[in-house]
Scaffold this motif. Structure first.
Motif, mmCIF file in Angstrom:
data_model
loop_
_atom_site.group_PDB
_atom_site.id
_atom_site.type_symbol
_atom_site.label_atom_id
_atom_site.label_comp_id
_atom_site.label_asym_id
_atom_site.label_seq_id
_atom_site.Cartn_x
_atom_site.Cartn_y
_atom_site.Cartn_z
ATOM 1 N N VAL A 180 0.794 -1.070 -0.071
ATOM 2 C CA VAL A 180 0.173 0.012 0.284
ATOM 3 C C VAL A 180 1.073 0.846 -0.002
ATOM 4 O O VAL A 180 0.590 2.131 -1.142
ATOM 5 C CB VAL A 180 -1.414 0.112 1.361
ATOM 6 C CG1 VAL A 180 -1.789 1.558 0.853
ATOM 7 C CG2 VAL A 180 -2.215 -1.149 1.300
ATOM 8 N N LEU A 181 2.078 1.429 1.063
ATOM 9 C CA LEU A 181 2.887 2.645 0.804
ATOM 10 C C LEU A 181 3.607 2.387 -0.139
ATOM 11 O O LEU A 181 3.762 4.168 -1.499
ATOM 12 C CB LEU A 181 3.823 2.330 1.758
ATOM 13 C CG LEU A 181 3.745 1.947 3.393
ATOM 14 C CD1 LEU A 181 4.540 2.229 4.228
ATOM 15 C CD2 LEU A 181 2.625 3.427 3.900
ATOM 16 N N ALA A 182 4.309 2.047 -0.722
ATOM 17 C CA ALA A 182 3.942 1.294 -2.540
ATOM 18 C C ALA A 182 3.403 2.246 -3.411
ATOM 19 O O ALA A 182 3.318 3.004 -4.108
ATOM 20 C CB ALA A 182 4.415 0.438 -3.215
ATOM 21 N N ILE A 183 1.791 1.471 -3.858
ATOM 22 C CA ILE A 183 0.972 1.917 -4.351
ATOM 23 C C ILE A 183 0.986 4.346 -4.081
ATOM 24 O O ILE A 183 0.613 4.703 -5.165
ATOM 25 C CB ILE A 183 0.073 1.192 -4.381
ATOM 26 C CG1 ILE A 183 0.399 0.327 -4.709
ATOM 27 C CG2 ILE A 183 -1.269 1.952 -5.049
ATOM 28 C CD1 ILE A 183 -0.132 -0.447 -5.748
ATOM 29 N N GLU A 184 1.020 3.998 -3.005
ATOM 30 C CA GLU A 184 0.624 5.131 -2.745
ATOM 31 C C GLU A 184 1.930 6.422 -3.014
ATOM 32 O O GLU A 184 1.146 7.731 -4.076
ATOM 33 C CB GLU A 184 0.600 5.887 -0.892
ATOM 34 C CG GLU A 184 -1.351 4.924 -0.656
ATOM 35 C CD GLU A 184 -1.211 5.454 1.118
ATOM 36 O OE1 GLU A 184 0.104 5.536 1.616
ATOM 37 O OE2 GLU A 184 -2.152 5.596 1.604
ATOM 38 N N GLU A 185 2.910 5.779 -2.860
ATOM 39 C CA GLU A 185 4.293 6.902 -3.495
ATOM 40 C C GLU A 185 4.173 7.173 -5.004
ATOM 41 O O GLU A 185 4.378 8.206 -5.513
ATOM 42 C CB GLU A 185 5.199 6.079 -3.124
ATOM 43 C CG GLU A 185 5.626 6.861 -1.438
ATOM 44 C CD GLU A 185 5.509 8.375 -0.777
ATOM 45 O OE1 GLU A 185 6.287 8.651 -1.539
ATOM 46 O OE2 GLU A 185 4.869 7.651 -0.360
ATOM 47 N N ILE A 186 3.928 5.647 -5.443
ATOM 48 C CA ILE A 186 3.623 5.676 -7.305
ATOM 49 C C ILE A 186 2.207 6.634 -7.456
ATOM 50 O O ILE A 186 2.414 7.182 -8.273
ATOM 51 C CB ILE A 186 3.549 4.371 -8.046
ATOM 52 C CG1 ILE A 186 4.993 3.551 -7.314
ATOM 53 C CG2 ILE A 186 3.723 4.788 -9.405
ATOM 54 C CD1 ILE A 186 5.360 2.201 -7.635
ATOM 55 N N ALA A 187 1.308 6.570 -7.360
ATOM 56 C CA ALA A 187 0.357 7.384 -7.226
ATOM 57 C C ALA A 187 0.175 8.806 -7.459
ATOM 58 O O ALA A 187 0.018 9.472 -7.884
ATOM 59 C CB ALA A 187 -0.726 6.893 -6.650
ATOM 60 N N LYS A 188 1.182 9.227 -6.925
ATOM 61 C CA LYS A 188 1.560 10.499 -6.530
ATOM 62 C C LYS A 188 2.373 10.952 -6.995
ATOM 63 O O LYS A 188 1.885 12.452 -7.925
ATOM 64 C CB LYS A 188 2.583 10.841 -5.344
ATOM 65 C CG LYS A 188 1.484 10.232 -3.841
ATOM 66 C CD LYS A 188 2.939 11.180 -2.731
ATOM 67 C CE LYS A 188 1.957 10.474 -1.548
ATOM 68 N NZ LYS A 188 2.921 11.129 -0.601
ATOM 69 N N VAL A 189 3.340 10.547 -8.103
ATOM 70 C CA VAL A 189 3.760 10.905 -9.066
ATOM 71 C C VAL A 189 3.089 10.373 -10.986
ATOM 72 O O VAL A 189 2.889 11.007 -11.348
ATOM 73 C CB VAL A 189 5.010 9.788 -9.032
ATOM 74 C CG1 VAL A 189 5.533 10.867 -10.063
ATOM 75 C CG2 VAL A 189 5.804 10.796 -8.434
ATOM 76 N N ASP A 190 2.239 8.756 -10.568
ATOM 77 C CA ASP A 190 2.245 9.285 -12.017
ATOM 78 C C ASP A 190 0.613 7.458 -11.698
ATOM 79 O O ASP A 190 0.670 6.578 -11.174
ATOM 80 C CB ASP A 190 2.982 7.887 -13.001
ATOM 81 C CG ASP A 190 2.030 7.754 -14.103
ATOM 82 O OD1 ASP A 190 1.138 7.785 -15.072
ATOM 83 O OD2 ASP A 190 3.173 7.375 -14.965
#
Length: 76
Positions: A30-40
Motif C-alpha cells: 500500500v505504501l508503494a502504491i501510494e507513493e507511485i500514485a502521487k507521481v503517476d
C-alpha cells in the motif's frame, strides 16, 4: 515504465520469493502504491492490477506447474 517497475520488484510485491516476488506484506504494498500514485496514477493502476488481480489469483488458485509458467514471469 512497466519494465522499470518490474525490475524494481513492484509487480510482484506480495508474491512468494520462490515465484520471483518480493514476499512483502500488505502495508509495504500500500505504501508503494501510494507513493507511485502521487507521481503517476496510471502506473499505480498497472501495479495494482498486476499485484492484486493477477498475481494474487494465480498464487492462490493455480497448481505448481501453472505458478511456475505464469506467475513467475509476471512477478518478476
Amino acid at each position: 515504465a512497466v519494465k522499470k517497475m518490474g525490475e524494481m520488484g513492484f509487480l510482484g510485491m506480495m508474491v512468494d520469493p520462490k515465484y520471483g516476488g518480493a514476499g512483502l506484506d500488505s502495508i509495504s504494498y500500500v505504501l508503494a502504491i501510494e507513493e507511485i500514485a502521487k507521481v503517476d496514477a496510471s502506473a499505480a493502476v498497472v501495479m495494482s492490477v498486476n499485484n492484486s488481480l493477477v498475481c494474487a489469483g494465480l498464487e492462490k488458485f493455480c497448481n505448481e506447474e501453472q505458478k511456475m509458467k505464469y506467475l513467475k514471469p509476471l512477478a518478476a
